[in-house]
Scaffold this motif. Structure first.
Motif, mmCIF file in Angstrom:
data_model
loop_
_atom_site.group_PDB
_atom_site.id
_atom_site.type_symbol
_atom_site.label_atom_id
_atom_site.label_comp_id
_atom_site.label_asym_id
_atom_site.label_seq_id
_atom_site.Cartn_x
_atom_site.Cartn_y
_atom_site.Cartn_z
ATOM 1 N N GLY A 163 35.224 39.878 29.100
ATOM 2 C CA GLY A 163 35.995 41.089 29.389
ATOM 3 C C GLY A 163 35.857 42.155 28.320
ATOM 4 O O GLY A 163 36.111 43.330 28.578
ATOM 5 N N HIS A 164 35.458 41.746 27.116
ATOM 6 C CA HIS A 164 35.355 42.713 26.027
ATOM 7 C C HIS A 164 33.912 43.063 25.691
ATOM 8 O O HIS A 164 33.599 43.521 24.595
ATOM 9 C CB HIS A 164 36.152 42.231 24.815
ATOM 10 N N LEU A 165 33.042 42.869 26.682
ATOM 11 C CA LEU A 165 31.684 43.399 26.593
ATOM 12 C C LEU A 165 31.744 44.885 26.930
ATOM 13 O O LEU A 165 32.404 45.293 27.891
ATOM 14 C CB LEU A 165 30.799 42.675 27.613
ATOM 15 N N ARG A 173 39.536 53.564 26.140
ATOM 16 C CA ARG A 173 39.741 52.585 25.081
ATOM 17 C C ARG A 173 40.433 51.353 25.663
ATOM 18 O O ARG A 173 41.368 51.454 26.444
ATOM 19 C CB ARG A 173 40.578 53.162 23.941
ATOM 20 N N CYS A 174 39.951 50.178 25.257
ATOM 21 C CA CYS A 174 40.520 48.904 25.715
ATOM 22 C C CYS A 174 41.681 48.519 24.797
ATOM 23 O O CYS A 174 41.770 48.982 23.661
ATOM 24 C CB CYS A 174 39.429 47.846 25.661
ATOM 25 N N GLU A 175 42.555 47.645 25.273
ATOM 26 C CA GLU A 175 43.664 47.182 24.447
ATOM 27 C C GLU A 175 43.185 46.435 23.204
ATOM 28 O O GLU A 175 43.914 46.313 22.225
ATOM 29 C CB GLU A 175 44.596 46.282 25.260
ATOM 30 N N CYS A 176 41.926 45.947 23.253
ATOM 31 C CA CYS A 176 41.389 45.219 22.106
ATOM 32 C C CYS A 176 40.948 46.172 21.000
ATOM 33 O O CYS A 176 40.623 45.732 19.899
ATOM 34 C CB CYS A 176 40.218 44.342 22.535
ATOM 35 N N GLY A 177 40.904 47.485 21.288
ATOM 36 C CA GLY A 177 40.513 48.454 20.270
ATOM 37 C C GLY A 177 39.144 49.035 20.482
ATOM 38 O O GLY A 177 38.810 50.081 19.915
ATOM 39 N N GLY A 180 35.427 51.210 26.317
ATOM 40 C CA GLY A 180 34.619 50.937 27.508
ATOM 41 C C GLY A 180 34.356 49.473 27.811
ATOM 42 O O GLY A 180 33.327 49.133 28.403
ATOM 43 N N CYS A 181 35.282 48.593 27.430
ATOM 44 C CA CYS A 181 35.121 47.172 27.770
ATOM 45 C C CYS A 181 35.141 46.978 29.288
ATOM 46 O O CYS A 181 35.778 47.744 30.017
ATOM 47 C CB CYS A 181 36.262 46.350 27.184
ATOM 48 N N LEU A 182 34.456 45.928 29.745
ATOM 49 C CA LEU A 182 34.494 45.550 31.159
ATOM 50 C C LEU A 182 35.941 45.505 31.656
ATOM 51 O O LEU A 182 36.267 45.998 32.736
ATOM 52 C CB LEU A 182 33.819 44.177 31.325
HETATM 53 ZN ZN LIG Z 1 38.218 45.119 24.978
#
Ligand SMILES: [Zn+2]
Length: 315
Positions: A163-165, A173-177, A180-182
């Motif tokens: 998911g974080h590719l 921005r993804c919640e992981c920082g 454009g993460c999947l």
């Molecule tokens: Zn992510």
């Protein structure tokens, strides 16, 4: 009435806990639902309460084991979970040993997507070893891998965390920082952000219904999401080449229209490549079976960790 021991599966989600007792034929004989509390200690207490409620319903019928499917980074050997942000768990919590001590039963703990992959394998390939990638498209996106009949957890217990590719360099921005993460463009949360819809059906169901009615904006978003999921299927297929890629999670409750959209994208992406066409990925991509939840069944199938062998016993 059978008196064979039952296995308990507990599926701990971000909002609710579902606990069921399952017999030797993988049929549910009792179930309990509760709200998920915050914090490791509270989650253990809620899981314990659910087991006791099942015991009450079952009037003393013996329980063999408890399996737990829980989001976060799980160490199956130690029975710990860490980084389960939605549960208020940061540092590793020894949830397995704590629940074993309270219930008096052996307890196995597994990451929720891995547990659902075990359930999907049991549903799709009953009685024989499965070889599949379970692509969970829910609030987040992640995969569980059952390869040659065995769950692949990984050296750092993050196997399948695709998911974080980064798939959309210009994406949100993804919640992981990361950008454009999947997961930021093709999860249930990403759909809800772009297609909020109204109360009732899920945003994903409303999106696919609007697209089926010909709404151009819905068609564009549906096909964008399906395209990203098709890329995820390709990634899984060319990395571990499983027999099947199984679509599951909340967004997969859309059902056949989702499967059809992902299959169309897979076919379109193989258009100019004889190699890609030869993989027949559209045919190998399926929906998780409905009926008994793969997450619930899979949790019950999580085996307790093998007892550690004492050095003396080896010699
Ligand atoms: Zn992510």
């Amino acid at each position: 009435v059978s008196t064979a021991a039952l296995r308990v599966g507990i599926d701990i989600g971000g909002t609710k806990i579902l606990a069921t007792a399952i017999d030797g034929d993988d049929q549910i004989v009792a179930s309990v639902r509760a709200a998920t509390p915050l914090g490791g200690e509270a989650v253990v207490a809620a899981a314990h309460a659910a087991v006791e409620e099942l015991r009450g319903q079952l009037r003393g019928r013996p329980l063999a084991s408890v399996g737990l499917g829980i989001p976060g980074q799980v160490d199956h050997d130690l029975g710990t979970v860490a980084h389960a942000v939605n549960l208020g768990i940061g540092e590793a919590v020894a949830i397995g040993p704590a629940l074993a001590a309270r219930t008096g039963l052996p307890v196995g703990v597994e990451n929720d997507v891995n547990a659902a992959a075990l359930g999907a394998a049991a549903l799709l390939r009953p009685g024989r070893p499965a070889d599949l990638a379970y692509l969970s498209v829910g609030t987040g996106v992640a995969a569980g891998l059952i390869l040659d009949g065995r769950l692949r957890r990984g050296s750092h217990r993050v196997s399948g965390e695709i998911g974080h590719l980064r798939v959309a360099p210009d994406g949100p921005r993804c919640e992981c920082g990361l950008i454009g993460c999947l997961e930021a463009v093709a999860s249930g949360a990403a759909i809800a952000r772009q297609w909020p819809g109204t109360d009732g059906q899920s945003p994903a169901e409303q999106l696919f219904a609007a697209a089926a009615d010909g709404d151009p904006a819905a068609i564009e978003l549906r096909d964008t999401v399906a395209g990203h999921l098709a890329d995820a299927v390709v990634l899984l297929a060319v990395t571990v080449d499983p027999e099947l890629v199984v679509l599951g999670g909340g967004v997969a409750e859309v059902g056949l229209p989702l499967l059809a959209a992902v299959r169309r994208s897979l076919v379109a992406r193989a258009d100019r490549s004889p190699f890609r066409r030869s993989l027949e990925l559209a045919d190998r991509t399926v929906l998780v079976p409905t009926g008994i939840s793969a997450g619930i069944l899979g949790a019950a199938l999580v085996a307790p960790p093998a007892p550690s062998v004492e050095p003396e016993a080896v010699a």
